[in-house]
Enzyme design. Structure first.
Site, mmCIF file in Angstrom:
data_model
loop_
_atom_site.group_PDB
_atom_site.id
_atom_site.type_symbol
_atom_site.label_atom_id
_atom_site.label_comp_id
_atom_site.label_asym_id
_atom_site.label_seq_id
_atom_site.Cartn_x
_atom_site.Cartn_y
_atom_site.Cartn_z
ATOM 1 N N HIS A 117 -3.138 -7.259 18.887
ATOM 2 C CA HIS A 117 -2.431 -7.584 17.642
ATOM 3 C C HIS A 117 -1.414 -6.556 17.199
ATOM 4 C CE1 HIS A 117 -6.310 -9.760 17.563
ATOM 5 N NE2 HIS A 117 -5.535 -10.746 17.174
ATOM 6 N N ARG A 126 5.094 -5.152 1.800
ATOM 7 C CA ARG A 126 4.845 -3.937 1.014
ATOM 8 C C ARG A 126 4.807 -2.721 1.928
ATOM 9 N NH1 ARG A 126 0.354 -5.116 -3.580
ATOM 10 N NH2 ARG A 126 1.678 -6.327 -4.956
ATOM 11 N N ARG A 160 3.065 -11.063 15.078
ATOM 12 C CA ARG A 160 2.650 -12.027 14.035
ATOM 13 C C ARG A 160 3.188 -11.667 12.655
ATOM 14 N NH1 ARG A 160 -2.649 -15.012 15.265
ATOM 15 N NH2 ARG A 160 -2.869 -14.706 17.480
ATOM 16 N N ILE A 219 -4.107 0.572 0.305
ATOM 17 C CA ILE A 219 -3.336 0.561 -0.935
ATOM 18 C C ILE A 219 -3.090 -0.918 -1.237
ATOM 19 C CG2 ILE A 219 -2.271 2.857 -0.863
ATOM 20 C CD1 ILE A 219 0.149 1.652 0.571
ATOM 21 N N GLY A 220 -3.555 -1.374 -2.371
ATOM 22 C CA GLY A 220 -3.427 -2.804 -2.632
ATOM 23 C C GLY A 220 -3.645 -3.118 -4.094
ATOM 24 N N SER A 221 -3.723 -4.399 -4.370
ATOM 25 C CA SER A 221 -3.924 -4.825 -5.753
ATOM 26 C C SER A 221 -5.347 -5.336 -5.923
ATOM 27 C CB SER A 221 -2.904 -5.893 -6.129
ATOM 28 O OG SER A 221 -2.985 -6.956 -5.221
ATOM 29 N N GLU A 268 -15.190 -20.312 -6.397
ATOM 30 C CA GLU A 268 -15.956 -21.420 -6.985
ATOM 31 C C GLU A 268 -17.272 -20.919 -7.588
ATOM 32 O OE1 GLU A 268 -14.893 -24.590 -6.997
ATOM 33 O OE2 GLU A 268 -13.141 -24.370 -5.709
ATOM 34 N N MET A 285 -10.313 -7.898 -1.693
ATOM 35 C CA MET A 285 -10.906 -8.636 -0.579
ATOM 36 C C MET A 285 -10.969 -7.856 0.742
ATOM 37 S SD MET A 285 -9.291 -12.409 -1.377
ATOM 38 C CE MET A 285 -10.400 -13.234 -0.260
ATOM 39 N N GLU A 286 -10.821 -6.537 0.701
ATOM 40 C CA GLU A 286 -10.718 -5.793 1.965
ATOM 41 C C GLU A 286 -11.530 -4.507 2.066
ATOM 42 O OE1 GLU A 286 -7.922 -6.715 0.172
ATOM 43 O OE2 GLU A 286 -7.323 -8.439 1.396
ATOM 44 N N SER A 329 -3.599 -5.691 -10.760
ATOM 45 C CA SER A 329 -2.443 -6.596 -10.870
ATOM 46 C C SER A 329 -2.729 -7.782 -11.782
ATOM 47 C CB SER A 329 -2.053 -7.108 -9.481
ATOM 48 O OG SER A 329 -3.134 -7.824 -8.922
ATOM 49 N N ASP A 330 -4.003 -8.053 -12.004
ATOM 50 C CA ASP A 330 -4.383 -9.164 -12.884
ATOM 51 C C ASP A 330 -5.763 -8.854 -13.443
ATOM 52 O OD1 ASP A 330 -4.686 -10.106 -9.799
ATOM 53 O OD2 ASP A 330 -6.438 -10.718 -10.951
ATOM 54 N N ARG A 384 5.655 -4.703 -10.812
ATOM 55 C CA ARG A 384 4.766 -4.515 -9.673
ATOM 56 C C ARG A 384 5.201 -3.348 -8.803
ATOM 57 N NH1 ARG A 384 1.154 -8.975 -8.098
ATOM 58 N NH2 ARG A 384 1.161 -10.282 -9.920
HETATM 59 N N1 HPA Z 1 -9.486 -11.629 -6.765
HETATM 60 C C1 HPA Z 1 -9.528 -11.256 -5.491
HETATM 61 N N2 HPA Z 1 -8.629 -10.446 -4.959
HETATM 62 C C2 HPA Z 1 -7.640 -10.002 -5.754
HETATM 63 C C3 HPA Z 1 -7.544 -10.364 -7.086
HETATM 64 C C4 HPA Z 1 -8.523 -11.215 -7.600
HETATM 65 O O1 HPA Z 1 -8.501 -11.575 -8.801
HETATM 66 N N3 HPA Z 1 -6.434 -9.785 -7.601
HETATM 67 C C5 HPA Z 1 -5.879 -9.078 -6.609
HETATM 68 N N4 HPA Z 1 -6.609 -9.203 -5.492
#
Ligand code: HPA
Length: 234
Positions: free
Chosen positions: A4, A24, A43, A88-90, A162, A180-181, A203-204, A217
């Site tokens: 990969h 990014r 990819r 490095i992420g959100s 869900e 998620m990582e 980020s949220d 951002r």
């Molecule tokens: N959920 C999962 N992963 C994320 C979120 C979230 O609300 N915001 C940024 N990454």
């Protein structure tokens, strides 16, 4: 070259920053590195190697979710010899005290399942950050004056969840944010005796519904990249 990653042997630095989004990675390399060269585009998962204050760094996308991150982190570690890997992420905020734009430095990451579940079986392995990196990242964040939280996060398997009850339990147990990582990055670092850390920008927000406006951002993301770089070479 691996399955990969198209980089040649030696193209990847010992220190790798891993944003989820390959664009990014491109932005961070162009903004923070000197002499950045694209070393992977297989990819569309872009990776760049350059220098930061004279130190060699690769910034390589991980993709979204632990199965994707596992592919790239495994190859970066096992085939290219990456020693220090910083996500490095959100993330989504899960506590009232955590605000959008704040930075979270993850001591540990809870999960339901990770690609390592098959190894751990009935053991609830507690993946944890490298202490030296964590300490240095906190110092860097404090020096910058970035509002920063240090604690546990949750690495979920689904963005469109869900099972909101799971997030409620995470909030109840003091978890700072969801992404998620990170859990699998920490698992792999433990397995291969490497250093890992996740530095995240909120980020949220799951409790307030607030989201970072797109024009904000880039700047918020920039603080996080600088904290990660300072920590890597402290
Ligand atoms: N959920 C999962 N992963 C994320 C979120 C979230 O609300 N915001 C940024 N990454």
């Amino acid at each position: 070259m691996t399955v990969h990653i198209g980089a040649k042997p030696g193209d990847i630095a010992e220190t790798v920053l891993m944003p989820g989004d390959p664009y990014r990675a491109k932005w961070a390399a162009e903004t923070f590195l000197e002499n950045a060269v694209c070393v992977n585009e297989v990819r569309g998962m872009l990776g760049f190697t350059g220098t930061w204050k004279g130190n060699r760094v690769t910034i390589h996308g991980s993709g979204m979710g632990m199965p994707s991150l596992s592919i790239y982190a495994n190859e970066l570690i096992r085939d290219y010899g990456a020693q220090t890997l910083i996500r490095i992420g959100s993330c989504g905020g899960m506590q009232d005290s955590v605000k959008v734009r704040d930075v979270i430095i993850a001591m540990t990451a809870s999960s339901i399942s990770t690609p390592s579940l098959g190894i751990f079986k009935e053991v609830n392995f507690a993946p944890c950050a490298d202490w030296g990196l964590l300490k240095a990242a906190v110092a860097a964040a404090e020096a910058k004056g970035t509002p920063t939280h240090v604690g546990g996060i949750y690495s979920g398997d689904v963005f469109y969840d869900e099972r909101p009850d799971l997030n409620e339990q995470m909030t109840r147990h003091g978890v700072l944010g969801v992404e998620m990582e990170a859990a699998e990055l920490y698992n792999l670092a433990a397995r291969y005796d490497r250093r890992a850390l996740a530095v995240l920008t909120v980020s949220d927000h799951l409790l307030t519904g607030e989201a970072l406006p797109s024009e904000d951002r880039e700047r918020s993301f920039g603080d996080m990249v600088e904290i990660a770089l300072e920590a890597a070479f402290a």
